[in-house]
Structures are given as C-alpha cells and as structure tokens.
Design an enzyme around this catalytic site. Sequence first.
Site, mmCIF file in Angstrom:
data_model
loop_
_atom_site.group_PDB
_atom_site.id
_atom_site.type_symbol
_atom_site.label_atom_id
_atom_site.label_comp_id
_atom_site.label_asym_id
_atom_site.label_seq_id
_atom_site.Cartn_x
_atom_site.Cartn_y
_atom_site.Cartn_z
ATOM 1 N N GLY A 49 0.850 -1.074 -0.009
ATOM 2 C CA GLY A 49 -0.035 0.181 -0.103
ATOM 3 C C GLY A 49 0.857 1.214 -0.061
ATOM 4 O O GLY A 49 2.137 1.004 0.605
ATOM 5 N N CYS A 50 0.220 2.616 -0.415
ATOM 6 C CA CYS A 50 1.074 3.735 -0.330
ATOM 7 C C CYS A 50 1.723 4.115 0.847
ATOM 8 O O CYS A 50 2.828 4.234 1.073
ATOM 9 C CB CYS A 50 0.263 4.567 -0.975
#
Length: 314
Positions: free
Chosen positions: A115-116
């Site tokens: 995920g970012c």
Amino acid sequence: MTTRVFIDGGVGTTGLEIGERLAGRAELSLIRLDERDRKNVAARRDALNAADVVILCLPDDAAREAVALIDNDHTRVIDASTAHRVADGWTYGFPELEPGHRDRLAASRFVANPGCWPTGFLALVRPLVLAGRIPSDWPVSVSGASGYSGGGKAMIADYEGEGGAPTGFRAYGLGLSHKHVPEMTCYSGLAHPPLFAPAVADAYRGMIVEVPLQLRAMPGVPTLESIHEALATAYAGSPIVSVAPFDASAGMTSIDLEHVGATDRLALFVFGNAESGQARLIAALDNLGKGAAGAAVQNLNILAGLPETAGLRL
C-alpha cells in the site's frame, strides 16, 4: 525473448498509470482485451493463463477471483490490491524492505504490491527496527496526508465533481482499524500495531508520511545523527530511495505534499531538535508512483530479470 504481461483492471487509475510506464518497451508484450471482453470470464481466464506475468489492479474480492482463474503452474502474479499483502504464499513487494528481500522477490511467483501508506512507513521504520534504534515493542505512530487519487474513482469523482472539492483536508481512519495496519505491523518488525492517523488533501497526487519519535524517552536515547546514519546505510546506492543529507534537512523549513512530483522516487528526511530530544521522520512519495504503479513496474522488472528501473519515472 519478450515477457508477456496482462494488466487485469487496466482501465482503473493504477492500471492506466502502469500501462503508461510499460508503453513502448520492446522487451514486453502486452496482452489486451477488447472493451466487450473485460468482464467476460472466459476471455479473462485465457488472458490470465497466457501471460508470463499478470498485474492485478482490482478490488480485493475480484483479485482473489482472478488468482483462482489461473490454472497453470507458471504465470506469476503481482497483486496491487489489499487482498494478499499478509497472506501465506505471497511475497511482499517492497524490494527495499531488508537485505536479501529483493532476491526473495525475484524467486517468487506471487507478489503483493504494498500500500502507499505502508511504503512510506516501512521505508522509515523497518531499517530502524533492524538496527535497534527503535525497539520492537516501542509505541509508534504514523500520520500524514495523501492526494485524493489514492481513494480511487469514487473519491476522484467526489473531489472533481461539479460542486468542487468537498474539503481541503480530511482526517479518516478514525476507528484505528485501517486496512493498511496489518501490513505495517507485519513487515516493520513491531510487536504492536502502530497508531495510524491518515488524512487526504485537496491535491490529485502526492504524499507525505510522518513518523514522530520522542528520542529522549527511548532506550539508549538514540541521536538524530544515529537515526539518519541507519537510514542512509540501509538505502546507500538505491536508484529509487534517497535519504536527504542531514545538514540539508536541517536547513529546510517545510516540505510539500508533491515533493517528488509525478515520479516513482521515494525521498526520506530526518528532521528534529537535539535539545528537546524529538525527531520527525518524513517520507515523500507519489501515491500513484512508488505508492502504486511505480512499485508494480519495479516488481515486474525484478520478476522478469530486467533492469529494475526500466520504465520508471526517476
């Protein structure tokens, strides 16, 4: 010999960004479906099984269904959804996670794109846990802000609709059970989940991830210099992750959400005050770059045995 690649979900925000990075690369052959076949199960099954590497840009349930459609023993998968990030049999797709992890990725069949938010968090925290600067049982918090494109089509429509942006800054994840927390905990080496306080800003892309530390209260009272040294050592020579020189960071008074622009770079900073014994560790990245599409292309390059930065925006 070309590597055959199929992007399942290629018309979404992340899929389009990946496609742009793969365009024109002679060492890759993209498998494409007509518009009418994108939701045709038989056509998707054929494409999934014809590919050497599949990149899934789908909601979690759809990603699991896509993996189930693969009935051969050689197609390799990079999943950009949340579905498999802490699943057994999947390798976490952050090559810089720790020494030797890039080699594990290269040998893997199933890769879960990070995920970012976890990308920025882990880049800051994992090396410090490995180096003993942060004890594994230390209560860690992480905050920051992301561009609204990280929320997908629904949030993009919300911010770009006729009425204009609904707000300039919105805190969310208030129940402290955000879907990114399991991977943050799993791969950081922390014994307890970090306190995660995310927010979205009125900007299409860009991201700041911050980990504050009360150094004066930590075992051994680590210095700002020792924190910086551990990070600089971990990413020495990296073409993607940079650690700003300590003196350069000391001269900065602010940092923008769009610091790295629309690139696939990840920039790390150590800010702090030696007298108060406090530190602010900050990661700047593009939520659609190293936080999504850039990471997927980097992992594709590793799986295919190609130059790691091929097609990346650096």
